[in-house]
Each structure stands twice: as structure tokens, then as C-alpha cells.
Design a protein around this motif. Sequence first.
Motif, PDB file in Angstrom:
ATOM      1  N   ASN A  26      46.782  77.610  17.266  1.00 32.22           N
ATOM      2  CA  ASN A  26      46.711  76.685  16.134  1.00 32.22           C
ATOM      3  C   ASN A  26      47.814  77.061  15.159  1.00 32.22           C
ATOM      4  O   ASN A  26      48.167  78.241  15.037  1.00 32.22           O
ATOM      5  CB  ASN A  26      45.329  76.774  15.455  1.00 32.22           C
ATOM      6  CG  ASN A  26      45.109  75.618  14.495  1.00 32.22           C
ATOM      7  OD1 ASN A  26      44.989  74.465  14.911  1.00 32.22           O
ATOM      8  ND2 ASN A  26      45.065  75.901  13.197  1.00 32.22           N
ATOM      9  N   ARG A  27      48.361  76.051  14.448  1.00 34.23           N
ATOM     10  CA  ARG A  27      49.460  76.339  13.502  1.00 34.23           C
ATOM     11  C   ARG A  27      49.073  77.468  12.544  1.00 34.23           C
ATOM     12  O   ARG A  27      49.794  78.441  12.406  1.00 34.23           O
ATOM     13  CB  ARG A  27      49.811  75.059  12.725  1.00 34.23           C
ATOM     14  CG  ARG A  27      50.875  75.282  11.687  1.00 34.23           C
ATOM     15  CD  ARG A  27      51.209  74.024  10.952  1.00 34.23           C
ATOM     16  NE  ARG A  27      50.038  73.396  10.320  1.00 34.23           N
ATOM     17  CZ  ARG A  27      50.089  72.319   9.567  1.00 34.23           C
ATOM     18  NH1 ARG A  27      51.235  71.714   9.367  1.00 34.23           N
ATOM     19  NH2 ARG A  27      48.987  71.820   9.032  1.00 34.23           N
ATOM     20  N   HIS A  28      47.916  77.325  11.882  1.00 31.36           N
ATOM     21  CA  HIS A  28      47.414  78.433  11.058  1.00 31.36           C
ATOM     22  C   HIS A  28      46.539  79.304  11.963  1.00 31.36           C
ATOM     23  O   HIS A  28      45.457  78.873  12.365  1.00 31.36           O
ATOM     24  CB  HIS A  28      46.622  77.906   9.859  1.00 31.36           C
ATOM     25  CG  HIS A  28      47.485  77.198   8.868  1.00 31.36           C
ATOM     26  ND1 HIS A  28      47.470  75.832   8.712  1.00 31.36           N
ATOM     27  CD2 HIS A  28      48.410  77.674   8.005  1.00 31.36           C
ATOM     28  CE1 HIS A  28      48.357  75.498   7.777  1.00 31.36           C
ATOM     29  NE2 HIS A  28      48.936  76.598   7.328  1.00 31.36           N
ATOM     30  N   LYS A  52      42.479  80.004  12.183  1.00 29.24           N
ATOM     31  CA  LYS A  52      41.549  79.021  12.765  1.00 29.24           C
ATOM     32  C   LYS A  52      41.422  79.230  14.276  1.00 29.24           C
ATOM     33  O   LYS A  52      40.339  79.127  14.856  1.00 29.24           O
ATOM     34  CB  LYS A  52      42.047  77.601  12.486  1.00 29.24           C
ATOM     35  CG  LYS A  52      41.112  76.832  11.574  1.00 29.24           C
ATOM     36  CD  LYS A  52      41.824  75.730  10.843  1.00 29.24           C
ATOM     37  CE  LYS A  52      41.664  74.380  11.493  1.00 29.24           C
ATOM     38  NZ  LYS A  52      42.332  73.323  10.692  1.00 29.24           N
ATOM     39  N   ASP A  81      48.131  63.112  14.671  1.00 26.79           N
ATOM     40  CA  ASP A  81      48.971  62.154  15.396  1.00 26.79           C
ATOM     41  C   ASP A  81      50.461  62.349  15.082  1.00 26.79           C
ATOM     42  O   ASP A  81      51.307  62.281  15.968  1.00 26.79           O
ATOM     43  CB  ASP A  81      48.568  60.708  15.026  1.00 26.79           C
ATOM     44  CG  ASP A  81      47.248  60.308  15.676  1.00 26.79           C
ATOM     45  OD1 ASP A  81      46.576  61.192  16.255  1.00 26.79           O
ATOM     46  OD2 ASP A  81      46.889  59.120  15.592  1.00 26.79           O
ATOM     47  N   ILE A  89      34.694  62.667  15.170  1.00 26.72           N
ATOM     48  CA  ILE A  89      34.399  64.064  15.526  1.00 26.72           C
ATOM     49  C   ILE A  89      34.701  64.969  14.328  1.00 26.72           C
ATOM     50  O   ILE A  89      35.778  64.873  13.737  1.00 26.72           O
ATOM     51  CB  ILE A  89      35.250  64.485  16.750  1.00 26.72           C
ATOM     52  CG1 ILE A  89      34.889  63.619  17.966  1.00 26.72           C
ATOM     53  CG2 ILE A  89      35.053  65.965  17.073  1.00 26.72           C
ATOM     54  CD1 ILE A  89      35.828  63.785  19.146  1.00 26.72           C
TER      55      ILE A  89
END
Length: 255
Positions: free
Chosen positions: A31-33, A36, A68, A113
Motif C-alpha cells: 500500500n502507498r502508506h 495500512k 481510479d 464496500i
Amino acid sequence: MDVVLIGAGNVGTVLGRTFKQANHSIKAIWNRHPEKARLLADELGTVAIETLDELPPTADLFLLSVSDRSISEIAHQLKIQQGVLVHAAGAVSKEVLQGAAENHGVFWPMKMIRSHMQSLGPCAIMIDANNEHSLQVIYELATTISDQVHEADDAKRLKMHLIAAITSNFTNHLYHLAADYSREQAIDFSWFYPLIEGVMAQIKTEHPQNVQAGPAFRGDRITIEKHRSLLAHEPSLLRIYDEMTQSILNKFGHQ
Ligand SMILES: NC(=O)c1ccc[n+]([C@@H]2O[C@H](COP(=O)([O-])OP(=O)(O)OC[C@H]3O[C@@H](n4cnc5c(N)ncnc54)[C@H](OP(=O)(O)O)[C@@H]3O)[C@@H](O)[C@H]2O)c1
């Protein structure tokens, strides 16, 4: 199947849990960060990786579930050697994954979601792929978590995304406006649940046209004017009321 999660937002988190519950193996999470990815990796008993270069070279499926707008940017940084790369977006072409993996496609769960959901639950999944092999892999995985798996190419998915916006996002916005108005008028919004649920239940067996009711459906302009006067100081709600009323009047021949 072996699955790699690229993105640990709402979709990555909930599909990760759901795949694990269906006895698939989550090989790694990026994940980018990174915190997480670490949290989700701890929960799912797998490894978090810090950079895209560290992605496992092979897996059955790589799920790219990022916003997106960043799908294409991340895809440009990927070079999947073996395995099928999918994104999860209804309104994004599969073509954006072309340079990132020889086998690619789409895995679009058609549901709202949120990360707190412990499992995907009942959900139609729209799939698409650039070749038969990829389609087969995506289909096999999708059918382990849903009994409603359908093929939809880019053009069809975009139209479905529009229908989803109207049927789900727009109706929910109307609920939002109605709930705010209820609260302002000290009326309990929960008293309307049976009314709302009644329509939802009926449109599964009847065309929505046959379930329409209300003053505009009857061409009852006296009641419409009474409603409009209640909204005299709510210009934005009045605009929506007028648009909806006019549309129903037109549909039922009360021009
Ligand atoms: N949520 C839904 O109801 C739903 C349903 C069906 C399909 N989808 C599709 O699923 C995909 C993911 O949606 P989501 O709801 O899971 O998103 P989300 O919860 O809003 O999370 C966005 C994800 O994208 C990452 N991201 C955003 N900008 C980025 C960038 N420039 N570079 C790298 N990573 C970036 C975020 O990383 P950080 O955590 O580091 O910010 C995060 O992992 C989208 O294609 C969406 O259309 C969503």
C-alpha cells in the motif's frame, strides 16, 4: 489460489479478508502508506512489502485496488511476470493494464464496500479479461466468493457503472435529503423503513413502472402544490422535487 494485494483501501481490505475466508492464500500486500499494508498483513497472516519492486514475481492473481485516478500511474510501475493483473474499477478500461501484465483484466465487485466490513457478503462481480486464460483464472476466483459472476466488457461496465450510480448513489442521496428534512421536522426517519423496503422488495418481481405511486403518478397537482409550499425555503430540495415530479408526470402521460 495465491493472491497479491496492491492497495489496502476498502476493496483490498475486504476482498483480502473474503479471499482468505474462501481458503485462498494472500501472498503479500503493498500500500502507498505502508502502515495500512502492515495492519492488514498482520490481520491476514501475511507479509507487507514496502516497494512495488518487492512484489512476488508470481501469483495466480494480482489485485490492483487503488483509486481510479491512480490505477494507470501504478500500472506503469508494474511488470508482472506470471499471473493475472486485475483492477477493481467499473468505469476504467482494462486497457490501462496492458503494459503491466501480459494477462490482465477486471474484477469489479458491484457493491458499496467499506473497510469495516468483515466479508464481502452477497455481491455481483463483473469480470473481463484480455484473453481466455485470464478470464478463466478471474472467473474461478470470483466464483469462490460469489454466485453472481458475469462477464462485462469495458463499454458494458461503463453503462453498468452509470446504472449503479442512478440506482444506488442517487437513491441514497434522496434518502440523505429526506433523513435531514425528517430530523429538522422532528419526525423519526425509521418510520419510513417499511415503505422503502416495500418498494425494494417489489422491484425484484415487477417492473419499477408498475410499482410507482404518489401524487405525480396520479397527476394530483393539488397535493403537488401543497408539497411545494412546504419546500418554499428549501430551494435545492425544491429543484430536485420539481425535476422528479416532472419526470414522473411525463412518464405517466400527465404533461
Ligand atoms: N469502495 C467501493 O465501494 C468500491 C466498490 C467497487 C469497486 N471499487 C473500486 O476499487 C478501487 C479501490 O477503491 P477503494 O474504495 O478501495 O479505495 P479507497 O478505500 O479510497 O483507497 C484508495 C487506495 O488507493 C491508494 N491510492 C490513492 N492514490 C494513490 C496514488 N497516487 N498512488 C498509490 N496509491 C494511491 C490509497 O493508498 P493510501 O492508503 O496510501 O492513501 C488506497 O490504498 C477503485 O478502483 C474503485 O473504483 C470500489
